[in-house]
Design a protein around this motif. Sequence first.
Motif, PDB file in Angstrom:
ATOM      1  N   ARG A 207      35.640  36.637  41.063  1.00 10.53           N
ATOM      2  CA  ARG A 207      34.197  36.690  41.325  1.00 10.53           C
ATOM      3  C   ARG A 207      33.841  35.822  42.545  1.00 10.53           C
ATOM      4  O   ARG A 207      33.122  36.253  43.445  1.00 10.53           O
ATOM      5  N   LEU A 208      34.387  34.624  42.558  1.00 11.36           N
ATOM      6  CA  LEU A 208      34.103  33.724  43.682  1.00 11.36           C
ATOM      7  C   LEU A 208      34.708  34.264  44.971  1.00 11.36           C
ATOM      8  O   LEU A 208      34.094  34.203  46.037  1.00 11.36           O
ATOM      9  N   ARG A 209      35.923  34.806  44.853  1.00 11.72           N
ATOM     10  CA  ARG A 209      36.585  35.363  46.032  1.00 11.72           C
ATOM     11  C   ARG A 209      35.742  36.488  46.634  1.00 11.72           C
ATOM     12  O   ARG A 209      35.562  36.570  47.846  1.00 11.72           O
ATOM     13  N   SER A 210      35.203  37.346  45.773  1.00  3.11           N
ATOM     14  CA  SER A 210      34.425  38.468  46.303  1.00  3.11           C
ATOM     15  C   SER A 210      33.102  37.995  46.900  1.00  3.11           C
ATOM     16  O   SER A 210      32.644  38.543  47.895  1.00  3.11           O
ATOM     17  N   GLU A 211      32.514  36.959  46.315  1.00  8.30           N
ATOM     18  CA  GLU A 211      31.269  36.463  46.907  1.00  8.30           C
ATOM     19  C   GLU A 211      31.526  35.813  48.276  1.00  8.30           C
ATOM     20  O   GLU A 211      30.802  36.050  49.247  1.00  8.30           O
TER      21      GLU A 211
END
Lengths: 96, 95
Positions: B21-25
């Motif tokens: 999730r953080l990577r995609s944000e």
Amino acid sequence: MSEWCNMLPQEWYKYVNQEVKVTTRDKQQHEGWVFTVDPVSASVVLVTFLEKGGAFVMVVLGHAVRDVQILRGGDDEIASRLRSLFMPAGCQAFTS
Amino acid sequence: TTISASTGSETDAGNTEEEQRLRSELRERFLRNLIAMTGKQVQFKLYEKVQVQAKFGASDIDILNFQVSDLQTPLGVQKEALLRCQDMISFSFDL
């Protein structure tokens, strides 16, 4: 800071919306608010807000980063100013 | 593309999901930065104290090469060019 490129997303995420000083491999230093760290290239996007409005954006490539030091934590206002610089207006409601 | 896999220690499924999730944000924000840069005059700082300026066009997904136009070099103006990102230290522009 050779491990900058190998950090986890949650470690990079800690720098988002913070004011930092990035030291590069050629020993230059750049200060600004972190908008993001690209998880593919580890590049840091630094934003400086200009008095006349608008902003100056400096991106340091991940492989050139030697050290990143947090100078000051950002608040909600900084976070939303950063977001509104890059995000289309309709998107804002969907990002927390 | 070659999205680098998480390094070893993270085996817990919950952690991996959060990591994604953080990577995609982070990635979305970076892509928005590239979109904002399209068509703008960008200053590139390369190794060996070389500075060039050009109009940014596009990047490949791995951030290995940038396509630029009207590249102003000490040897003249190059109408179209590819810059290797591994040669760059930084780049900057006004928004």
